[in-house]
Scaffold this motif. Sequence first.
Motif, short mmCIF file in Angstrom:
data_model
loop_
_atom_site.label_atom_id
_atom_site.label_comp_id
_atom_site.label_asym_id
_atom_site.label_seq_id
_atom_site.Cartn_x
_atom_site.Cartn_y
_atom_site.Cartn_z
N GLN A 162 2.42 1.80 -3.35
CA GLN A 162 1.41 2.30 -4.29
C GLN A 162 1.14 3.78 -4.04
OE1 GLN A 162 -2.30 0.15 -4.27
NE2 GLN A 162 -3.21 1.49 -5.81
N ARG A 163 1.00 4.16 -2.79
CA ARG A 163 0.73 5.58 -2.46
C ARG A 163 1.90 6.48 -2.85
NH1 ARG A 163 -2.83 5.76 2.99
NH2 ARG A 163 -4.68 4.88 2.03
N ALA A 203 4.01 5.93 -5.25
CA ALA A 203 4.01 6.00 -6.71
C ALA A 203 2.93 6.97 -7.20
CB ALA A 203 3.80 4.62 -7.31
N GLU A 204 1.75 6.92 -6.56
CA GLU A 204 0.66 7.83 -6.93
C GLU A 204 1.04 9.29 -6.64
OE1 GLU A 204 -2.74 6.45 -4.76
OE2 GLU A 204 -3.09 4.77 -6.14
N LYS A 205 1.69 9.50 -5.51
CA LYS A 205 2.11 10.85 -5.14
C LYS A 205 3.15 11.39 -6.12
CE LYS A 205 3.20 13.42 -0.98
NZ LYS A 205 3.50 13.36 0.44
N THR A 212 0.83 -1.20 0.00
CA THR A 212 0.00 0.00 0.00
C THR A 212 0.86 1.26 0.00
OG1 THR A 212 -1.69 -1.20 1.23
CG2 THR A 212 -1.86 1.19 1.22
N LYS A 265 3.53 10.43 -9.23
CA LYS A 265 2.83 10.63 -10.50
C LYS A 265 2.02 11.93 -10.46
CE LYS A 265 1.54 9.16 -14.54
NZ LYS A 265 2.44 9.14 -15.67
N SER A 266 1.38 12.19 -9.33
CA SER A 266 0.59 13.41 -9.16
C SER A 266 1.48 14.66 -9.25
CB SER A 266 -0.13 13.38 -7.81
OG SER A 266 -0.82 14.58 -7.61
N LYS A 267 2.64 14.60 -8.61
CA LYS A 267 3.58 15.72 -8.69
C LYS A 267 4.04 15.93 -10.13
CE LYS A 267 5.60 15.91 -4.09
NZ LYS A 267 6.82 15.77 -3.30
N GLU A 268 4.32 14.83 -10.81
CA GLU A 268 4.76 14.91 -12.20
C GLU A 268 3.66 15.53 -13.08
OE1 GLU A 268 5.74 11.77 -15.72
OE2 GLU A 268 6.51 11.28 -13.73
#
Length: 194
Positions: free
Chosen positions: A24-25, A27-29, A21, A31-34
């Motif tokens: 995954q979080r 990686a999402e963070k 988890t 990706k969101s910054k990118e």
Amino acid sequence: MTFSQLSTDPTHIVSTLLSGTMAQRLAEKAKSKELDHSERQRAEERQYETKRAVEEAVRTCYIMLNTASLEYHSELNNFCYALRADHVTDDLRSRLDDARREHRTSYSEAQMRVASAGRRHPDDALTAADDVHRRLSRIYGVLKRLDGRIPPRREGESLEHAHTQIVELWEQLSEMRRIMRRSIGVPARGLRDQ
């Protein structure tokens, strides 16, 4: 520790679940910054392109107004000489009226574009263009009245006075160009005014 002990130990189970988890979080963070960075960069590029388009539109507007002002001035001068020689033709009248219409169109566009573009010195450029426009219009009115043999509206309206105003207007046209150049960031050094 055996497989059966490892698989039933709650600490191991929770940490195994949490590590997935957490990964995954993270990686999402990332990706969101990118995505945020990419969106900001696209917004900055759009803003830059819009600014460049507005600057180019104002530059083009100034070129058109300058050209139309010079043409109108030239046609007024030609008409004045023809009046003096009593050789005014319908062609000269038509050319003067066409130059006047073209100038009015360019002047109106400048009023709209420059005022809405947030230029560095829009008031100076518009004030100079307004002064030139008014003087050109007054000279036009005098010459048209003289051509139609209509009595002058003001004292001193004569062919000689109109010619003097045409000659004097040259400096005002030059000043308008200098102000427009300054407004769009064209350096005055090295430019020869026509």
